[in-house]
Scaffold this active site. Structure first.
Site, PDB file in Angstrom:
ATOM      1  CE  LYS A  52     -25.007   4.571 -13.521  1.00  0.00           C
ATOM      2  NZ  LYS A  52     -24.930   5.454 -12.334  1.00  0.00           N
TER       3      LYS A  52
ATOM      4  CG  ASP B 156     -20.700  11.486 -19.209  1.00  0.00           C
ATOM      5  OD1 ASP B 156     -21.917  11.748 -19.372  1.00  0.00           O
ATOM      6  OD2 ASP B 156     -20.060  11.898 -18.230  1.00  0.00           O
TER       7      ASP B 156
ATOM      8  CG  PHE C 282     -20.828   6.592  -8.606  1.00  0.00           C
ATOM      9  CD1 PHE C 282     -21.546   7.631  -9.181  1.00  0.00           C
ATOM     10  CD2 PHE C 282     -19.488   6.797  -8.304  1.00  0.00           C
ATOM     11  CE1 PHE C 282     -20.943   8.855  -9.458  1.00  0.00           C
ATOM     12  CE2 PHE C 282     -18.875   8.012  -8.576  1.00  0.00           C
ATOM     13  CZ  PHE C 282     -19.609   9.048  -9.143  1.00  0.00           C
TER      14      PHE C 282
ATOM     15  CG  ASP D  17     -16.426  13.827 -12.289  1.00  0.00           C
ATOM     16  OD1 ASP D  17     -17.498  13.621 -12.888  1.00  0.00           O
ATOM     17  OD2 ASP D  17     -16.293  14.705 -11.420  1.00  0.00           O
TER      18      ASP D  17
ATOM     19  CG  ASP E 142     -28.098   7.781 -13.282  1.00  0.00           C
ATOM     20  OD1 ASP E 142     -29.060   7.041 -13.038  1.00  0.00           O
ATOM     21  OD2 ASP E 142     -27.253   8.057 -12.420  1.00  0.00           O
TER      22      ASP E 142
ATOM     23  N   GLY F 215     -18.127  15.460 -19.261  1.00  0.00           N
ATOM     24  CA  GLY F 215     -17.880  14.026 -19.347  1.00  0.00           C
ATOM     25  C   GLY F 215     -17.717  13.449 -20.736  1.00  0.00           C
TER      26      GLY F 215
HETATM   27  P1  IMP Z   1     -29.017  11.863 -15.542  1.00  0.00           P
HETATM   28  O1  IMP Z   1     -29.521  11.287 -14.245  1.00  0.00           O
HETATM   29  O2  IMP Z   1     -29.252  10.917 -16.693  1.00  0.00           O
HETATM   30  O3  IMP Z   1     -29.600  13.232 -15.779  1.00  0.00           O
HETATM   31  O4  IMP Z   1     -27.464  12.010 -15.385  1.00  0.00           O
HETATM   32  C1  IMP Z   1     -26.931  13.193 -14.869  1.00  0.00           C
HETATM   33  C2  IMP Z   1     -25.444  13.217 -14.812  1.00  0.00           C
HETATM   34  O5  IMP Z   1     -25.054  12.523 -13.643  1.00  0.00           O
HETATM   35  C3  IMP Z   1     -24.638  12.563 -15.925  1.00  0.00           C
HETATM   36  O6  IMP Z   1     -24.446  13.372 -17.066  1.00  0.00           O
HETATM   37  C4  IMP Z   1     -23.309  12.339 -15.213  1.00  0.00           C
HETATM   38  O7  IMP Z   1     -22.537  13.524 -15.238  1.00  0.00           O
HETATM   39  C5  IMP Z   1     -23.749  12.061 -13.805  1.00  0.00           C
HETATM   40  N1  IMP Z   1     -23.731  10.622 -13.518  1.00  0.00           N
HETATM   41  C6  IMP Z   1     -24.775   9.757 -13.523  1.00  0.00           C
HETATM   42  N2  IMP Z   1     -24.368   8.517 -13.196  1.00  0.00           N
HETATM   43  C7  IMP Z   1     -23.026   8.615 -12.988  1.00  0.00           C
HETATM   44  C8  IMP Z   1     -21.996   7.653 -12.621  1.00  0.00           C
HETATM   45  O8  IMP Z   1     -22.235   6.444 -12.424  1.00  0.00           O
HETATM   46  N3  IMP Z   1     -20.736   8.150 -12.516  1.00  0.00           N
HETATM   47  C9  IMP Z   1     -20.414   9.456 -12.720  1.00  0.00           C
HETATM   48  N4  IMP Z   1     -21.335  10.371 -13.055  1.00  0.00           N
HETATM   49  C10 IMP Z   1     -22.624   9.951 -13.195  1.00  0.00           C
END
Ligand code: IMP
Length: 181
Positions: free
Chosen positions: A134, A103, A155, A162, A106, A48
């Site tokens: 977020k 990118d 999302f 993606d 979350d 990403g």
């Molecule tokens: P984490 O929850 O911070 O570990 O995020 C994990 C991964 O989930 C990120 O690196 C993204 O690849 C994917 N991700 C989280 N939120 C979104 C979104 O809103 N759109 C697309 N991919 C997301």
């Protein structure tokens, strides 16, 4: 309002390209002030972050290096627990000022694993720079120091993000349209 469909989901334009660019401009200024003269090593997390990394690098007129990693996470032995490998990290990290480029942050679980894996290499400092954050979904305590845009817990796709492989190439950010009850 520009609406798009990716696989089975519909999205509306949420942040236009010009606004994303302005936010990256601001972030580049922040990083220039902090890292000028320190020759930072930027580590982009694939897939990403390719988009954000390219946009940021165009704007950073300081001496710096960039590399990319893929994150592989698997269960190790009972003593090691979950192991995170940074595939493709061939640079010497020891003593370097490292900036992880994401990118989106979350829950923060991914950046937590990456920072733990980097710590084994003894960098001088590590910070995180992300295109999107977020705050309402974030579950970690590590500070996310450099954020281009804070968004609600929805999302999104575009600018490198993606939905099942589609949407990474869209300029701007698109938000999912929630199903009507
Ligand atoms: P984490 O929850 O911070 O570990 O995020 C994990 C991964 O989930 C990120 O690196 C993204 O690849 C994917 N991700 C989280 N939120 C979104 C979104 O809103 N759109 C697309 N991919 C997301």
């Amino acid at each position: 309002m520009t609406r798009i469909r990716l696989h089975d989901l519909d999205f509306d334009l949420f942040i236009p390209e010009a606004e994303v660019n302005a936010a990256v401009d601001r972030l580049a200024g922040e990083l220039r002030t902090k890292y000028n003269g320190k020759r930072p090593l930027f580590v982009g997390v694939l897939n990403g972050a390719f988009f954000f990394a390219a946009e940021l690098m165009k704007r950073l007129d300081i001496e710096c290096e960039i590399t990319f990693v893929k994150v592989a996470s698997y269960l190790g032995t009972s003593t090691t627990g979950r192991v995170t490998d940074l595939i493709g990290l061939n640079e010497r990290i020891e003593g370097r000022h490292v900036v992880v480029l994401e990118d989106i942050v979350d829950t923060g679980n991914t950046v937590k694993h990456i920072l733990d894996a980097l710590a084994d290499h003894h960098p001088a400092s590590v910070s995180i720079a992300t295109l999107l954050f977020k705050p309402d979904a974030y579950k970690q305590t590590i500070p996310i120091e450099h954020v281009a845009v804070r968004i609600p817990n929805a999302f999104v796709v575009g600018s490198g993000l993606d939905h099942d492989g589609l949407g990474r190439n869209l300029p701007g950010i698109y938000r999912i349209i929630e199903q009507q009850p």
